[in-house]
Design a protein around this motif. Sequence first.
Motif, PDB file in Angstrom:
ATOM      1  N   GLU A  95      -2.682  -5.769  -1.196  1.00 60.16           N
ATOM      2  CA  GLU A  95      -3.303  -4.694  -0.396  1.00 60.16           C
ATOM      3  C   GLU A  95      -4.153  -5.347   0.669  1.00 60.16           C
ATOM      4  O   GLU A  95      -4.793  -6.365   0.421  1.00 60.16           O
ATOM      5  CB  GLU A  95      -4.063  -3.711  -1.299  1.00 60.16           C
ATOM      6  N   ASN A  96      -4.114  -4.774   1.849  1.00 57.37           N
ATOM      7  CA  ASN A  96      -4.913  -5.306   2.950  1.00 57.37           C
ATOM      8  C   ASN A  96      -4.799  -4.368   4.155  1.00 57.37           C
ATOM      9  O   ASN A  96      -4.113  -3.345   4.090  1.00 57.37           O
ATOM     10  CB  ASN A  96      -4.493  -6.736   3.316  1.00 57.37           C
ATOM     11  N   GLY A 148     -24.687 -10.008   9.688  1.00 53.42           N
ATOM     12  CA  GLY A 148     -23.921  -8.802  10.029  1.00 53.42           C
ATOM     13  C   GLY A 148     -22.494  -9.101   9.665  1.00 53.42           C
ATOM     14  O   GLY A 148     -22.248  -9.756   8.653  1.00 53.42           O
ATOM     15  N   GLY A 149     -21.550  -8.659  10.491  1.00 52.82           N
ATOM     16  CA  GLY A 149     -20.168  -9.000  10.160  1.00 52.82           C
ATOM     17  C   GLY A 149     -19.143  -8.198  10.934  1.00 52.82           C
ATOM     18  O   GLY A 149     -19.460  -7.580  11.956  1.00 52.82           O
ATOM     19  N   TYR A 150     -17.934  -8.217  10.399  1.00 53.50           N
ATOM     20  CA  TYR A 150     -16.778  -7.589  11.033  1.00 53.50           C
ATOM     21  C   TYR A 150     -16.155  -6.553  10.113  1.00 53.50           C
ATOM     22  O   TYR A 150     -16.010  -6.797   8.916  1.00 53.50           O
ATOM     23  CB  TYR A 150     -15.690  -8.630  11.277  1.00 53.50           C
ATOM     24  N   SER A 151     -15.703  -5.454  10.685  1.00 55.45           N
ATOM     25  CA  SER A 151     -14.966  -4.499   9.869  1.00 55.45           C
ATOM     26  C   SER A 151     -13.633  -5.096   9.428  1.00 55.45           C
ATOM     27  O   SER A 151     -13.006  -5.859  10.164  1.00 55.45           O
ATOM     28  CB  SER A 151     -14.686  -3.224  10.656  1.00 55.45           C
ATOM     29  N   GLN A 152     -13.229  -4.744   8.222  1.00 55.53           N
ATOM     30  CA  GLN A 152     -11.859  -5.065   7.785  1.00 55.53           C
ATOM     31  C   GLN A 152     -10.968  -3.837   7.956  1.00 55.53           C
ATOM     32  O   GLN A 152      -9.814  -3.838   7.535  1.00 55.53           O
ATOM     33  CB  GLN A 152     -11.842  -5.435   6.294  1.00 55.53           C
ATOM     34  N   GLY A 153     -11.522  -2.752   8.488  1.00 53.91           N
ATOM     35  CA  GLY A 153     -10.744  -1.534   8.652  1.00 53.91           C
ATOM     36  C   GLY A 153     -10.294  -0.961   7.313  1.00 53.91           C
ATOM     37  O   GLY A 153     -10.752  -1.394   6.250  1.00 53.91           O
ATOM     38  N   GLY A 154      -9.390  -0.003   7.380  1.00 60.33           N
ATOM     39  CA  GLY A 154      -8.869   0.608   6.151  1.00 60.33           C
ATOM     40  C   GLY A 154      -7.875  -0.328   5.481  1.00 60.33           C
ATOM     41  O   GLY A 154      -7.063  -0.964   6.144  1.00 60.33           O
ATOM     42  N   ARG A 155      -7.956  -0.403   4.168  1.00 54.77           N
ATOM     43  CA  ARG A 155      -7.035  -1.273   3.421  1.00 54.77           C
ATOM     44  C   ARG A 155      -5.966  -0.398   2.754  1.00 54.77           C
ATOM     45  O   ARG A 155      -6.244   0.712   2.300  1.00 54.77           O
ATOM     46  CB  ARG A 155      -7.797  -2.093   2.382  1.00 54.77           C
ATOM     47  N   HIS A 156      -4.755  -0.930   2.725  1.00 57.77           N
ATOM     48  CA  HIS A 156      -3.607  -0.176   2.214  1.00 57.77           C
ATOM     49  C   HIS A 156      -2.805  -1.066   1.260  1.00 57.77           C
ATOM     50  O   HIS A 156      -2.979  -2.290   1.237  1.00 57.77           O
ATOM     51  CB  HIS A 156      -2.706   0.253   3.376  1.00 57.77           C
ATOM     52  N   LEU A 157      -1.890  -0.433   0.572  1.00 56.91           N
ATOM     53  CA  LEU A 157      -1.067  -1.135  -0.413  1.00 56.91           C
ATOM     54  C   LEU A 157       0.243  -1.584   0.220  1.00 56.91           C
ATOM     55  O   LEU A 157       0.773  -0.864   1.077  1.00 56.91           O
ATOM     56  CB  LEU A 157      -0.763  -0.085  -1.480  1.00 56.91           C
ATOM     57  N   TYR A 158       0.768  -2.727  -0.185  1.00 58.59           N
ATOM     58  CA  TYR A 158       2.134  -3.052   0.245  1.00 58.59           C
ATOM     59  C   TYR A 158       2.882  -3.791  -0.851  1.00 58.59           C
ATOM     60  O   TYR A 158       2.289  -4.509  -1.657  1.00 58.59           O
ATOM     61  CB  TYR A 158       2.164  -3.812   1.570  1.00 58.59           C
TER      62      TYR A 158
END
Length: 366
Positions: free
Chosen positions: A244-245, A177-187
């Motif tokens: 991005e992260n 299974g695993g873990y969400s990384q959520g939404g990724r964005h640019l920086y």
Amino acid sequence: MRTPTFRRRGAPRSLAGPRPGAREGVGRRGFLKSLPVLGAGTALLGGCASQEGAVTGVDRVLSISLGQAESHPSYGSLVSFGERLAEATDGRYGARVYANNSLGDQQETVQLVSDGAIDMAVISGTQIENSSPRFLPMNVPGVFDDIDHQNRVMLDQSIVGELFASLEPQMRLTVLGGYSQGGRHLYTAQGPIESVEDMAGLKIRVQESEIFLRLISDIGGVPTPMAYSEVYTGLQAGVLDGAENNEISYVTQRHYEVAGHFTLTNHLIGFDFLLASTDLLEEMDEQDSEALREAWAETQSEFVEIWKQETEKATQDMLDRGVVITQPEPDVFAPIIEEAGLSILEHPDDLALYDAIRAASEEGDA
Ligand code: GCU
């Protein structure tokens, strides 16, 4: 069998650890030499008084590799998984979490788990995609509406069961299974980024993955593959203009120090898979391997809420630190991102998995 000495309540543990990105005191090469000992028994780690990230006083300490710093919520969550495991197996198994990629970068640790040199590793979806393209649909922009949808899919055996077992025959890897990384964005270091023109020529770090290469070039940047552990120095040295992260990784890796403009692109809801050595699971008594899966399932379910809360905290932290957060107009990046995602899926199996995931969305728009 020896009398278990593990007691859940009051068992000493320390969550304190080195700063983000720091390696452990033992050099990795020297440490890896000792890993077969870890795989073979408990003499080295079991029963110690206190060790960072480890449940102590158990017969067999499973090694878990993690790329994140100790301040990232997946670290605390894996430590609690070790505690649950120890309790559920009556002290026959526990776990030690090796943070900050101290056992190797993700691609390397996939191989180490496959070889049985380490027991488990948390691996980003894009890295699994490099081992098996069958995971590609999970990494496509727009496939998940949000992390609740993602969680529903990841727990639905009718969608993921076969896929998760598909690495077992050849690679001896079981996806738990695993873990969400959520939404990724640019920086970016310079900003704000509000248009494709603002992205022109910017070198943006990406994970080593086809979808990320396409995505960043389509929105005007120059994708630059690099390991997670090297991003801070890449930004600091100006080798990179941005990355991005998600908010939590941005804060826990302290990328705000070197890239103070955060653009809410929400281009992908990522997932970190927990891989375990199939040999390990097969060697365990059935009762213990079942207990391990249950301990993990509880840990995974609990994480979704933790993630939401930690994302809010990270966002506040960013504002407090003066990070400039920009919300681009919805028609600037979103249509390009969606197109990049869909254009990458060609194989009928990929399209079928994509459709099954979309059908589990609340809108059920497959
Ligand atoms: C996130 C994710 C990691 C991944 C990292 C990256 O932090 O949780 O597993 O390695 O992104 O961008 O490389």
